[in-house]
Scaffold this motif. Structure first.
Motif, short mmCIF file in Angstrom:
data_model
loop_
_atom_site.label_atom_id
_atom_site.label_comp_id
_atom_site.label_asym_id
_atom_site.label_seq_id
_atom_site.Cartn_x
_atom_site.Cartn_y
_atom_site.Cartn_z
N ILE A 142 -11.21 -8.73 6.29
CA ILE A 142 -10.69 -9.64 7.09
C ILE A 142 -9.30 -8.95 7.43
CG2 ILE A 142 -9.59 -11.84 7.75
CD1 ILE A 142 -11.98 -13.12 6.12
N ILE A 143 -8.55 -8.87 6.32
CA ILE A 143 -6.87 -8.52 6.46
C ILE A 143 -7.02 -7.06 6.90
CG2 ILE A 143 -4.94 -7.75 5.07
CD1 ILE A 143 -6.15 -10.26 3.17
N CYS A 144 -8.10 -6.22 6.67
CA CYS A 144 -7.74 -4.71 7.06
C CYS A 144 -8.69 -4.54 8.38
CB CYS A 144 -8.52 -3.76 5.87
SG CYS A 144 -7.53 -3.98 4.47
N ALA A 145 -9.24 -5.85 9.05
CA ALA A 145 -9.70 -5.64 10.43
C ALA A 145 -11.08 -4.67 10.39
CB ALA A 145 -8.83 -5.04 11.33
N ARG A 146 -11.90 -5.04 9.15
CA ARG A 146 -13.13 -4.45 9.26
C ARG A 146 -14.50 -5.17 9.40
NH1 ARG A 146 -10.66 -1.76 4.25
NH2 ARG A 146 -11.65 -3.20 3.06
N THR A 147 -14.17 -6.56 9.98
CA THR A 147 -15.06 -7.53 10.13
C THR A 147 -15.94 -7.20 11.53
OG1 THR A 147 -13.76 -9.23 11.20
CG2 THR A 147 -14.10 -9.18 8.79
N GLU A 148 -15.19 -6.40 12.48
CA GLU A 148 -16.08 -6.33 13.77
C GLU A 148 -16.01 -7.61 14.63
OE1 GLU A 148 -19.62 -4.13 13.45
OE2 GLU A 148 -18.66 -2.49 12.46
N SER A 149 -14.95 -8.51 14.35
CA SER A 149 -14.97 -9.66 14.93
C SER A 149 -14.18 -9.65 16.23
CB SER A 149 -14.22 -10.83 14.25
OG SER A 149 -15.14 -11.03 13.09
N GLU A 192 -5.04 -10.84 -7.14
CA GLU A 192 -5.94 -9.54 -7.28
C GLU A 192 -6.15 -9.08 -5.98
OE1 GLU A 192 -9.21 -11.24 -9.08
OE2 GLU A 192 -8.41 -11.58 -11.01
N LEU A 193 -6.26 -9.68 -4.65
CA LEU A 193 -6.49 -9.21 -3.51
C LEU A 193 -5.25 -8.50 -3.14
CD1 LEU A 193 -8.06 -9.31 -0.75
CD2 LEU A 193 -7.05 -11.18 -0.23
N SER A 194 -4.02 -8.82 -3.60
CA SER A 194 -3.03 -8.31 -3.18
C SER A 194 -3.03 -6.67 -3.46
CB SER A 194 -1.84 -8.94 -3.89
OG SER A 194 -0.63 -8.23 -3.63
N ARG A 195 -3.48 -6.35 -4.64
CA ARG A 195 -3.44 -4.84 -5.11
C ARG A 195 -4.36 -4.12 -4.17
NH1 ARG A 195 -4.32 -7.67 -10.12
NH2 ARG A 195 -2.07 -7.90 -11.12
N GLU A 196 -5.52 -4.87 -3.71
CA GLU A 196 -6.59 -4.15 -2.78
C GLU A 196 -6.15 -3.71 -1.41
OE1 GLU A 196 -11.22 -4.68 -1.84
OE2 GLU A 196 -10.46 -5.90 -3.38
N VAL A 197 -5.27 -4.79 -0.97
CA VAL A 197 -4.87 -4.48 0.46
C VAL A 197 -3.32 -4.33 0.66
CG1 VAL A 197 -6.55 -6.03 1.27
CG2 VAL A 197 -4.36 -7.28 0.65
N GLU A 200 -0.78 -7.04 1.96
CA GLU A 200 -0.56 -7.32 3.54
C GLU A 200 -1.27 -8.92 3.47
OE1 GLU A 200 0.48 -6.00 6.31
OE2 GLU A 200 1.54 -4.75 4.92
N ASN A 201 -1.81 -9.33 2.27
CA ASN A 201 -2.18 -10.70 2.36
C ASN A 201 -1.19 -11.79 2.16
OD1 ASN A 201 -2.06 -9.79 -0.31
ND2 ASN A 201 -2.95 -11.69 -1.10
N PRO A 202 -1.25 -13.08 2.92
CA PRO A 202 -0.32 -14.04 2.79
C PRO A 202 -0.70 -14.90 1.44
CG PRO A 202 -1.99 -14.90 4.16
CD PRO A 202 -2.42 -13.42 3.86
N TYR A 203 0.29 -15.33 0.49
CA TYR A 203 0.30 -15.91 -0.48
C TYR A 203 1.53 -17.12 -0.79
CZ TYR A 203 3.26 -11.85 -1.39
OH TYR A 203 4.36 -10.93 -1.24
N GLU A 324 11.58 -12.18 18.82
CA GLU A 324 10.78 -11.57 17.86
C GLU A 324 11.46 -9.98 17.87
OE1 GLU A 324 7.00 -10.73 19.41
OE2 GLU A 324 6.48 -12.99 19.50
N LEU A 325 11.76 -9.39 16.74
CA LEU A 325 12.19 -8.14 16.74
C LEU A 325 11.18 -7.02 15.95
CD1 LEU A 325 15.47 -9.47 14.56
CD2 LEU A 325 15.14 -8.95 16.99
N ALA A 326 11.15 -5.86 16.70
CA ALA A 326 10.26 -4.83 16.05
C ALA A 326 11.08 -4.20 14.89
CB ALA A 326 10.00 -4.00 17.38
N SER A 327 10.08 -3.57 14.17
CA SER A 327 10.50 -2.92 12.88
C SER A 327 9.08 -2.07 12.43
CB SER A 327 10.92 -3.90 11.64
OG SER A 327 10.97 -3.20 10.56
N PRO A 328 9.35 -0.95 12.05
CA PRO A 328 8.32 0.02 11.57
C PRO A 328 8.24 0.07 10.18
CG PRO A 328 10.29 1.31 11.88
CD PRO A 328 10.69 0.02 12.44
N GLU A 329 9.09 -0.96 9.59
CA GLU A 329 8.79 -1.09 8.02
C GLU A 329 7.79 -2.39 7.72
OE1 GLU A 329 10.11 0.21 5.38
OE2 GLU A 329 11.42 1.56 6.25
N ARG A 330 7.14 -2.30 6.56
CA ARG A 330 6.32 -3.49 6.29
C ARG A 330 7.22 -4.14 5.38
NH1 ARG A 330 3.44 -2.94 1.37
NH2 ARG A 330 3.66 -0.82 0.48
N ASP A 331 6.52 -5.52 5.15
CA ASP A 331 7.36 -6.33 4.14
C ASP A 331 6.82 -6.01 2.74
OD1 ASP A 331 8.74 -7.76 5.92
OD2 ASP A 331 7.82 -9.72 5.56
#
Length: 450
Positions: A142-149, A192-197, A200-203, A324-331
């Motif tokens: 879901i987080i990595c957009a692999r569900t083809e939804s 545990e999911l955080s390490r895999e993605v 990028e997951n909320p928590y 909204e502000l654009a940024s190339p960095e990720r949190d």
């Protein structure tokens, strides 16, 4: 398709606001029904190999505002049924403001009558999907957009005590047939999911909207909302507003359905051998009118996209506007960039001229936003660990890794990096005789990362 068209008739005929009730009992699938101020046109076609049908329902309210709802379904040869519902509003006379209208009741009725099929790996439902502890792969997809939804996904995380920031059942009702609602099972699952993605997951109770095709996410931090209803309303508005710029499947548009019906009529005229010029002229007049309508629709869509870059949302309930502000960095941690921007705004506000416009603007932005609490959670724990640091023991290493640090050992030293960002490495002795080493390391990490 007959059942679908009957459902559309039930939607209009069952409305307490419609005067077409008596006119909709015809056994014919297609037809036009009119009373003063209302019009419903039903069309269907099976000439393209797929079954396509729908209704265009128009109503003029007491203020002279024209509401149009187009409901079109396409049942493909493989058995899939896609339905698009589009609501539009316009006025021929100047009005102060055009409302957005409520979500059409036909959506709820369709879910009740037919239920939801599968949208990629996820079932369309008006209830949330509660993930199980062994469904980390699905969460990562879901987080990595692999569900083809086709529809976006609202991902709801849990607080450390297992609680939620929203009522997922109510939220799922609000956004049914527009988005999926997925709820994680526990805070441990999230860690545990955080390490895999790559984090990028909320928590920690945060909620995120993940758009299909991996175009990004929209994060909602629970501390910024006073109550669940306000947060749920903001999420529903964001989804609905974003879908205004989502292009509907062509076979689920009213113009495509009109095109199929016109083609059917033309084929019937040609196969009948009719030489009546009037029939051909009437047919091409209808086709030209449909083309003009399609051009008008595309021009309106182009204008919406042209001005969507302003993308300033307003909330009439709270009187707030979103910038909204654009940024190339990720949190690196949740709300990192928001915290950094607010720190800068706070300092700029303090240095601005007293009672100046600049100071008022900056103070209003700072006052309307709260810093995300994760930084305040990480720093005290990190300070406690490093102030007592003597050696890189197993328990110390595990606590650092739980905070998001990667620890690699090289000779007499350990190299620390925070959540995969190699630009900021920190060196720590495996075993330190200097009691200040841990304190110095904490100061260095706080300055460079936090």
């Amino acid at each position: 398709m007959v059942d679908f068209m009957d459902c559309c008739k039930e939607w209009i005929g069952g409305s307490p606001y419609s005067l077409l009730v008596e006119n909709l009992h015809s056994e014919n699938i297609d037809g036009v029904y009119e009373v003063e101020g209302e019009r419903a046109e039903f069309l269907s076609s099976a000439s393209a190999g797929d079954e396509v049908g729908g209704v265009k329902y128009e109503k003029v309210d007491n203020d002279g505002v024209h509401w149009t709802t187009e409901v079109v379904g396409c049942k493909s040869s493989d058995g899939n049924l896609f339905v698009a519902v589009q609501l539009s509003v316009d006025a021929e006379i100047p009005v102060e403001k055009l409302g957005k209208g409520r979500r059409p009741y036909i959506i709820k009725l369709l879910m009740q009558k037919f239920g939801g099929g599968f949208d990629g790996l996820l079932q369309v439902d008006d209830a949330p999907l509660f993930l199980k502890e062994d469904q980390q792969d699905l969460a990562a997809d879901i987080i990595c957009a692999r569900t083809e939804s086709v529809m976006p996904v609202v991902y709801v995380s849990r607080h450390s005590d297992g609680g939620l920031s929203v009522d997922p059942a109510q939220l799922a009702q609000w956004v049914s047939a527009m988005a999926h609602v997925v709820v994680e099972p526990s805070r441990t699952f999230s860690a545990e999911l955080s390490r895999e993605v790559f984090s990028e997951n909320p928590y920690g109770g945060a909620v995120a909207i993940y758009w299909p095709d991996g175009v990004g996410r929209w994060l909602y931090l629970p501390d910024r909302w006073g109550e669940p209803g306000a947060l749920q309303g903001a999420i529903a508005r964001k989804i609905r507003g974003s879908l205004l710029f989502h292009r509907a499947r062509r076979e689920c548009t009213w113009n495509y359905l009109q095109e199929l019906v016109s083609r059917d009529r033309f084929e019937r005229i040609r196969s009948s051998g009719s030489g009546g010029v009037e029939d051909y002229v009437a047919h091409f007049d209808r086709e030209m009118a449909e083309r003009r309508e399609e051009v008008r629709r595309l021009e309106a869509e182009l204008n919406r996209i042209k001005f969507s870059k302003w993308n300033v949302e307003s909330s009439s309930e709270q009187g707030l506007f979103t910038i909204e502000l654009a940024s190339p960095e990720r949190d690196l941690y949740q709300g990192e960039q928001l915290s950094a921007v607010l720190d800068a705004i706070e300092r700029a506000a303090e240095s601005a001229e007293v009672n100046s416009r600049k100071r008022h603007v900056l103070e209003s932005i700072f006052g309307a936003n709260q810093r995300e609490g994760e930084r305040e959670m990480i720093l005290p724990r990190l300070k406690e660990i490093l102030n007592q640091y003597e050696s890189m023991s197993g328990p110390v290493r595990k606590e650092l890794e739980d905070l998001g640090f990667e620890v690699s050992q090289d000779g007499k030293h350990c190299k620390l990096t925070f959540r995969g960002d190699d630009r900021f490495p920190f060196i720590l002795s495996k075993s330190s005789s200097d009691w200040r080493a841990g304190k110095n390391a904490f100061t260095d990490i706080r300055k460079k990362v936090f």
